[in-house]
Design an enzyme around this catalytic site. Sequence first.
Site, short mmCIF file in Angstrom:
data_model
loop_
_atom_site.label_atom_id
_atom_site.label_comp_id
_atom_site.label_asym_id
_atom_site.label_seq_id
_atom_site.Cartn_x
_atom_site.Cartn_y
_atom_site.Cartn_z
N GLU A 109 54.04 -28.46 92.38
CA GLU A 109 54.07 -29.81 92.90
C GLU A 109 53.14 -29.94 94.10
OE1 GLU A 109 58.42 -31.36 91.62
OE2 GLU A 109 58.39 -30.21 93.44
N CYS A 122 50.44 -32.26 101.00
CA CYS A 122 51.21 -31.02 101.09
C CYS A 122 50.89 -30.20 99.83
CB CYS A 122 52.69 -31.39 101.19
SG CYS A 122 53.76 -29.97 101.28
N CYS A 129 58.57 -18.58 94.78
CA CYS A 129 58.39 -17.89 96.07
C CYS A 129 59.17 -16.58 96.02
CB CYS A 129 58.92 -18.78 97.20
SG CYS A 129 58.56 -18.13 98.85
N CYS A 133 64.73 -17.98 101.41
CA CYS A 133 65.35 -18.66 102.55
C CYS A 133 66.49 -19.51 101.99
CB CYS A 133 64.32 -19.52 103.26
SG CYS A 133 62.88 -18.57 103.78
N CYS A 136 66.28 -23.39 101.25
CA CYS A 136 65.07 -23.92 100.61
C CYS A 136 65.20 -23.91 99.09
CB CYS A 136 63.86 -23.08 101.04
SG CYS A 136 62.35 -23.56 100.20
N GLY A 187 55.89 -22.02 97.83
CA GLY A 187 55.33 -20.68 98.03
C GLY A 187 55.05 -20.33 99.47
N SER A 241 57.85 -21.31 110.40
CA SER A 241 59.22 -21.71 110.04
C SER A 241 60.16 -20.81 110.82
CB SER A 241 59.44 -21.52 108.54
OG SER A 241 58.59 -22.38 107.84
N LEU A 242 60.66 -21.32 111.93
CA LEU A 242 61.46 -20.47 112.82
C LEU A 242 62.95 -20.58 112.49
CD1 LEU A 242 61.08 -18.57 115.24
CD2 LEU A 242 61.47 -20.53 116.73
N ASN A 318 66.88 -31.39 104.31
CA ASN A 318 66.81 -32.20 103.10
C ASN A 318 67.67 -31.54 102.03
OD1 ASN A 318 64.84 -34.19 103.99
ND2 ASN A 318 63.42 -32.47 104.07
N CYS A 361 60.33 -31.83 102.55
CA CYS A 361 60.23 -30.39 102.86
C CYS A 361 61.36 -29.62 102.20
CB CYS A 361 60.39 -30.15 104.35
SG CYS A 361 59.04 -30.68 105.33
N1 SAH Z 1 56.67 -20.96 102.73
C1 SAH Z 1 56.14 -21.61 103.85
C2 SAH Z 1 55.64 -23.02 103.57
C3 SAH Z 1 56.48 -23.92 102.67
S1 SAH Z 1 58.01 -24.57 103.23
C4 SAH Z 1 57.14 -21.64 104.98
O1 SAH Z 1 58.28 -21.31 104.74
O2 SAH Z 1 56.74 -21.95 106.09
C5 SAH Z 1 57.63 -25.92 104.32
C6 SAH Z 1 58.69 -26.13 105.41
O3 SAH Z 1 59.91 -26.73 104.91
C7 SAH Z 1 59.15 -24.82 106.05
O4 SAH Z 1 59.24 -24.96 107.44
C8 SAH Z 1 60.51 -24.64 105.46
O5 SAH Z 1 61.29 -23.78 106.22
C9 SAH Z 1 61.03 -26.05 105.44
N2 SAH Z 1 62.18 -26.24 104.56
C10 SAH Z 1 62.56 -25.48 103.52
N3 SAH Z 1 63.66 -26.01 102.95
C11 SAH Z 1 63.98 -27.11 103.63
C12 SAH Z 1 64.98 -28.13 103.48
N4 SAH Z 1 65.84 -28.07 102.51
N5 SAH Z 1 65.00 -29.15 104.36
C13 SAH Z 1 64.08 -29.23 105.35
N6 SAH Z 1 63.08 -28.34 105.51
C14 SAH Z 1 63.03 -27.29 104.67
FE1 SF4 Z 2 59.55 -19.60 100.41
FE2 SF4 Z 2 58.96 -21.13 102.56
FE3 SF4 Z 2 60.98 -21.81 100.93
FE4 SF4 Z 2 61.22 -19.68 102.51
S1 SF4 Z 2 61.00 -21.81 103.18
S2 SF4 Z 2 61.77 -19.77 100.34
S3 SF4 Z 2 59.11 -18.89 102.49
S4 SF4 Z 2 58.81 -21.73 100.39
#
Ligand code: SAH
Ligand code: SF4
Length: 384
Positions: A109, A122, A129, A133, A136, A187, A241-242, A318, A361
């Site tokens: 996507e 984006c 991936c 996390c 996610c 990813g 992504s902290l 989200n 996100c």
């Molecule tokens: N893999 C990379 C980039 C893709 S994720 C990363 O993790 O940084 C893009 C952003 O969305 C990241 O900061 C991720 O932590 C955040 N994210 C993932 N799941 C989410 C959710 N359900 N709601 C809000 N942000 C989320």
């Molecule tokens: Fe992969 Fe980023 Fe999602 Fe973590 S937040 S599972 S690194 S896409």
Amino acid sequence: MSLASHARKFSAPPTDAQGRIPLVGLNPEELVEALAVHDLPKFRAKQVWHWIYHRGVRDFASMGNLPKDLRALLTEKYSIERPKLVTEQRSSDGTIKWLLAMSDGQQVEAVFIPEAKRGTLCVSSQVGCTLTCKFCHTGTQPLVRNLGAHEILQQVMHARDVLGEWPTKENAGEGRDLTNIVMMGMGEPLYNYNNVAKALKICMDEDGLNISKRRITLSTSGVVPQIMQCGEELGVNLAISLHAPTDELRSSIMPINNKYPLHELLDACRNYPGLSDMRRITFEYVMLKDVNDKDEDARNLVKLLRDLPCKINLIPFNAWPGSGFECSEEGRIASFARILEHAGYDAPVRRPRGRDILAACGQLKSASTRLRKPAESENPDAIS
Ligand code: SAH
Ligand code: SF4
């Protein structure tokens, strides 16, 4: 598994189903070399490059200044086709989400987010991936494969097609809607660094897609060894992504923290090339109700980030089906933000975009699956 064998195992197919080699994604020297195989001089490569990246053509037949027999040869041997559009969804807030199928049918996507003064695409870097996390949606889809440089670039080129942003004779490409790129789709971009780097170099090239590195942000979950390389070679903006201020909490929601704990991650951030008050790192912090949203978490975050030129983007969680998390309440997020702001940090709350079409996100996921689970570890860092 070594990084090299991981890259091979999860690489994009070298040709499409008709055996044609993708030309998109080759750098100028590689394009010259590819065409030299057919005894074509350098200027032909220049012409082809111009058609691909300046005019955005999708087939060789449109390359008007090439001889007919050359166009036929290129059509037979090479491909510059876009991925197939599977679905397009438009959110009530103007966000557009495209599901794109690559030449082997794998799907990713890409999301376009229009705002008042800019438009951000984006972009995905992998199908699925390796990281898991907990909050996610993409993390529930095992890694199917890396995207090739051409497949990363083609997402941008597809967006330009739809938005009608290739320069014409009348319009030199001024006033584009697509101004910014964020590597925040599906990813982990730093686990597919080589392809991401190749694609971004062509995005940034003035003779390529000509999008300034100041307008490109790469987001990583914290793959420490590639952070420096990314800064040195690409110089794009860095987002981390902290999501938690302590190792214990971060490891519980982001398993990568066991591999690269906070002190290593923040060291890499402090040493990020070009870091200054003018070029700050963005820390992303997803607001998870009763998980990481206490005032104490905010105070710990302030301590953790002391003296680091940065801003903190607070992302309301989200939701996605079966996640098991809830988004923090508005008042909680406001209180959290206040503590960060009092300590001198910018802490904007990111307005969710495209939630109604699962384009926000962390909501991206495609139906692509691997046929067999590989016997070896998927994690490129699990090097034996
Ligand atoms: N893999 C990379 C980039 C893709 S994720 C990363 O993790 O940084 C893009 C952003 O969305 C990241 O900061 C991720 O932590 C955040 N994210 C993932 N799941 C989410 C959710 N359900 N709601 C809000 N942000 C989320
Ligand atoms: Fe992969 Fe980023 Fe999602 Fe973590 S937040 S599972 S690194 S896409």
